[in-house]
Scaffold this motif. Structure first.
Motif, PDB file in Angstrom:
ATOM      1  N   SER A  22     -45.217 -30.324  -0.091  1.00 46.49           N
ATOM      2  CA  SER A  22     -46.151 -30.330   1.035  1.00 46.49           C
ATOM      3  C   SER A  22     -45.771 -29.210   2.001  1.00 46.49           C
ATOM      4  O   SER A  22     -44.680 -28.647   1.931  1.00 46.49           O
ATOM      5  N   VAL A  23     -46.688 -28.885   2.890  1.00 46.22           N
ATOM      6  CA  VAL A  23     -46.464 -27.779   3.823  1.00 46.22           C
ATOM      7  C   VAL A  23     -46.592 -28.291   5.247  1.00 46.22           C
ATOM      8  O   VAL A  23     -47.551 -28.973   5.595  1.00 46.22           O
ATOM      9  N   LEU A  24     -45.612 -27.977   6.041  1.00 44.99           N
ATOM     10  CA  LEU A  24     -45.644 -28.288   7.458  1.00 44.99           C
ATOM     11  C   LEU A  24     -46.049 -27.004   8.170  1.00 44.99           C
ATOM     12  O   LEU A  24     -45.299 -26.025   8.185  1.00 44.99           O
ATOM     13  N   LYS A  25     -47.263 -26.982   8.711  1.00 46.29           N
ATOM     14  CA  LYS A  25     -47.818 -25.732   9.249  1.00 46.29           C
ATOM     15  C   LYS A  25     -47.258 -25.346  10.613  1.00 46.29           C
ATOM     16  O   LYS A  25     -47.314 -24.198  10.999  1.00 46.29           O
ATOM     17  N   ASP A  26     -46.735 -26.310  11.345  1.00 49.00           N
ATOM     18  CA  ASP A  26     -46.282 -26.024  12.709  1.00 49.00           C
ATOM     19  C   ASP A  26     -44.790 -26.348  12.869  1.00 49.00           C
ATOM     20  O   ASP A  26     -44.387 -27.021  13.796  1.00 49.00           O
ATOM     21  N   ALA A  27     -43.962 -25.874  11.938  1.00 46.21           N
ATOM     22  CA  ALA A  27     -42.523 -26.119  12.017  1.00 46.21           C
ATOM     23  C   ALA A  27     -41.917 -25.221  13.095  1.00 46.21           C
ATOM     24  O   ALA A  27     -42.286 -24.063  13.232  1.00 46.21           O
ATOM     25  N   ARG A  28     -41.003 -25.783  13.840  1.00 44.58           N
ATOM     26  CA  ARG A  28     -40.336 -25.018  14.901  1.00 44.58           C
ATOM     27  C   ARG A  28     -38.841 -25.093  14.704  1.00 44.58           C
ATOM     28  O   ARG A  28     -38.311 -26.091  14.252  1.00 44.58           O
ATOM     29  N   GLN A  49     -41.631 -20.394  15.517  1.00 42.09           N
ATOM     30  CA  GLN A  49     -42.641 -21.260  14.900  1.00 42.09           C
ATOM     31  C   GLN A  49     -43.033 -20.646  13.561  1.00 42.09           C
ATOM     32  O   GLN A  49     -43.254 -19.446  13.465  1.00 42.09           O
ATOM     33  N   THR A  50     -43.087 -21.476  12.524  1.00 36.28           N
ATOM     34  CA  THR A  50     -43.369 -20.964  11.192  1.00 36.28           C
ATOM     35  C   THR A  50     -43.989 -22.049  10.318  1.00 36.28           C
ATOM     36  O   THR A  50     -44.075 -23.203  10.717  1.00 36.28           O
ATOM     37  N   GLU A  51     -44.380 -21.665   9.136  1.00 36.17           N
ATOM     38  CA  GLU A  51     -44.875 -22.613   8.135  1.00 36.17           C
ATOM     39  C   GLU A  51     -43.712 -22.938   7.198  1.00 36.17           C
ATOM     40  O   GLU A  51     -42.997 -22.045   6.749  1.00 36.17           O
ATOM     41  N   LYS A 103     -42.344 -25.044   3.732  1.00 32.12           N
ATOM     42  CA  LYS A 103     -42.628 -25.800   2.511  1.00 32.12           C
ATOM     43  C   LYS A 103     -41.520 -26.818   2.308  1.00 32.12           C
ATOM     44  O   LYS A 103     -40.347 -26.472   2.252  1.00 32.12           O
TER      45      LYS A 103
END
Length: 60
Positions: free
Chosen positions: A11-17, A2-4, A6
């Motif tokens: 935009s930023v996806l805070k809960d990328a897996r 799980q990571t943040e 860009k």
């Protein structure tokens, strides 16, 4: 993992897996080896039975 992340639009996806596929690839390779081994054993059994049937037909 799980990571943040860009994105291209900044935009930023805070809960990328994500998944580490290296372990999955190794498992798939081993599964394919096992499947091939089973198929080869089945083919050998089939060929043995076929040869026996052909001999039986020749004797008849």
């Amino acid at each position: 993992t799980q990571t943040e992340l860009k994105l291209n639009d900044s935009s930023v996806l805070k809960d990328a897996r994500s998944i580490n596929i290296n372990g999955v690839v190794a498992l798939l390779v081993e599964a394919l080896k096992e499947e091939r081994s089973l198929r080869e054993a089945e083919r050998e059994t089939f060929e043995t039975r076929l040869a026996a049937l052909e001999k039986g037909i020749e004797r008849a």
